[in-house]
Design an enzyme around this catalytic site. Structure first.
Site, PDB file in Angstrom:
ATOM      1  N   ALA A 154       0.658  -1.031  -0.019  1.00  0.00           N
ATOM      2  CA  ALA A 154      -0.005   0.167  -0.004  1.00  0.00           C
ATOM      3  C   ALA A 154       0.718   1.084  -0.034  1.00  0.00           C
ATOM      4  O   ALA A 154       2.042   1.465   0.747  1.00  0.00           O
ATOM      5  CB  ALA A 154      -0.990  -0.051   1.081  1.00  0.00           C
ATOM      6  N   CYS A 155       0.462   2.240  -0.640  1.00  0.00           N
ATOM      7  CA  CYS A 155       0.839   3.755  -0.682  1.00  0.00           C
ATOM      8  C   CYS A 155      -0.158   4.622  -1.180  1.00  0.00           C
ATOM      9  O   CYS A 155      -1.072   3.970  -2.090  1.00  0.00           O
ATOM     10  CB  CYS A 155       2.055   3.852  -1.634  1.00  0.00           C
ATOM     11  SG  CYS A 155       3.558   3.086  -1.037  1.00  0.00           S
ATOM     12  N   THR A 156      -0.274   5.875  -0.764  1.00  0.00           N
ATOM     13  CA  THR A 156      -1.102   6.754  -1.382  1.00  0.00           C
ATOM     14  C   THR A 156      -0.590   7.970  -1.875  1.00  0.00           C
ATOM     15  O   THR A 156       0.216   8.444  -1.208  1.00  0.00           O
ATOM     16  CB  THR A 156      -2.250   7.114  -0.383  1.00  0.00           C
ATOM     17  OG1 THR A 156      -2.750   5.717  -0.065  1.00  0.00           O
ATOM     18  CG2 THR A 156      -3.414   7.809  -0.941  1.00  0.00           C
TER      19      THR A 156
END
Length: 355
Positions: free
Chosen positions: A29-31
């Site tokens: 996950a990353c945003t």
């Protein structure tokens, strides 16, 4: 009880959402999100979510650095036109950064990535340098997109340090005008989404499918309901809603604080373990880049405060500028406060991972 509307045009989004919910695993996950506020203020934020210490430190790179694409014989070669401040990954790659012209670049995980096979006709560029190539060479998104559209290199990847899996990434870039681009390699072909409307990027599925999913949540409206899990598609929906909902303050301090509040909202709690989702990882650090003031903020999940680098006070000169490093310590636990420019120490540059 009445049901929520489901326009026919959003059937694809519902099918994709169901597929994601039933999937046995999600990508790391990353945003990333872009805020466009009052007085022409543009701010880009990103979170770095990873399963272990990614050995991140901050680096200052001056203009005029000679680069190799690190892809063996026939690698792409260039000399940096712009200086930059970057966050490294394992001190062998650039994961995120802002250059002196106000251009931001970040790479995030995308498990669906499939890169073209080297054919010997074009120079190679190691994926560890992808974001740095952008920061070194361009002042605006439009310039970078124009160059990438001509596909001047073959992007090559290698295993993640300490892991038996290839690095599969996509690239997000944004500039001081609010322009954005998302660059992916799907089925061995480069796909570019270019425009101010592409403010948010997370991970799987591919970006066009993320847009379809988000269209469904826009019909519902964020004040009615927003998805709350740490899956990429849910974080995308929350980031897209909140980055537009926060006030467009004329105060740069308030604007940065608002953007930090959004990137924290879509972060993954530290140390979380999600049954059946081994690839959803804790947020380890966050960055916020103020394109107008050219300030690069950093926040570790394991330290109690935020600090920043003022790029206008950095000597990026080819003649007198030097490579400098801010050692963040193991798991980014070393504490800094306020403007951290003077805490950087002159250091030989790291070697980018290549073939």
């Amino acid at each position: 009880m009445s049901s929520l509307p489901r326009p026919p045009s959003l059937v694809l989004a519902l099918v994709l959402a169901l597929g994601i919910l039933l999937s046995p695993a999600s990508s790391t996950a990353c945003t990333r999100l872009v805020y466009m506020g009052a007085d022409g203020r543009v701010i880009t934020a990103r979170s770095m979510d990873w399963s272990s210490d990614i050995t991140t430190h901050l680096w200052m790179f001056p203009r005029g650095m000679a680069r190799s694409g690190q892809a063996g014989p026939g690698s792409l070669a260039w000399r940096s036109k712009y200086g930059s401040v970057i966050a490294s990954g394992y001190d062998i790659s650039t994961t995120d950064g802002l250059n002196e012209a106000g251009l931001h670049a970040a790479v995030l995980w995308l498990v669906e990535s499939e890169y073209p096979r080297p054919d010997g006709r074009k120079p190679g560029l190691a994926i560890s340098l992808w974001a740095q190539w952008v920061l070194d060479n361009f002042a605006t998104v439009a310039e970078a997109v124009d160059a990438m559209s001509r596909e001047p290199f073959i992007l090559v990847t290698d295993n993640v340090p300490g892991q038996a899996r290839l690095a599969t990434l996509h690239l997000a870039i944004s500039d001081a005008s609010g322009d954005s681009a998302i660059v992916e390699y799907i089925g061995g072909r480069q796909v570019i989404h270019h425009g101010r409307q592409y403010q948010v990027m997370t991970n799987s599925p591919t970006f066009d499918e993320q847009l379809a999913l988000n269209a469904y949540w826009k019909q519902i409206g964020g004040t009615v309901m927003l998805p709350g899990t740490n899956r990429a598609s849910d974080r995308f929906a929350r980031a897209a809603f909140y980055v537009e909902a926060i006030p467009k303050s004329e105060d740069p301090v308030e604007a940065v604080a608002s953007v930090f509040s959004v990137i924290r909202n879509v972060s993954v709690p530290y140390g979380i373990s999600t049954p059946g989702q081994p690839n959803i990882s804790s947020t380890r650090w966050r960055t916020v880049a103020d394109h107008k003031l050219r300030r690069y903020f950093f926040e570790s999940a394991l330290t109690p405060n935020t600090f920043w680098v003022d790029l206008d006070a950095v000597d990026f000169s080819e003649t007198s500028g030097t490579v400098r490093k801010l050692d963040l310590g193991p798991n980014q636990t070393r504490t800094y406060s306020g403007r951290a420019n003077d805490d950087f120490v002159e250091t030989p540059p790291f070697e980018f991972l290549g073939l």
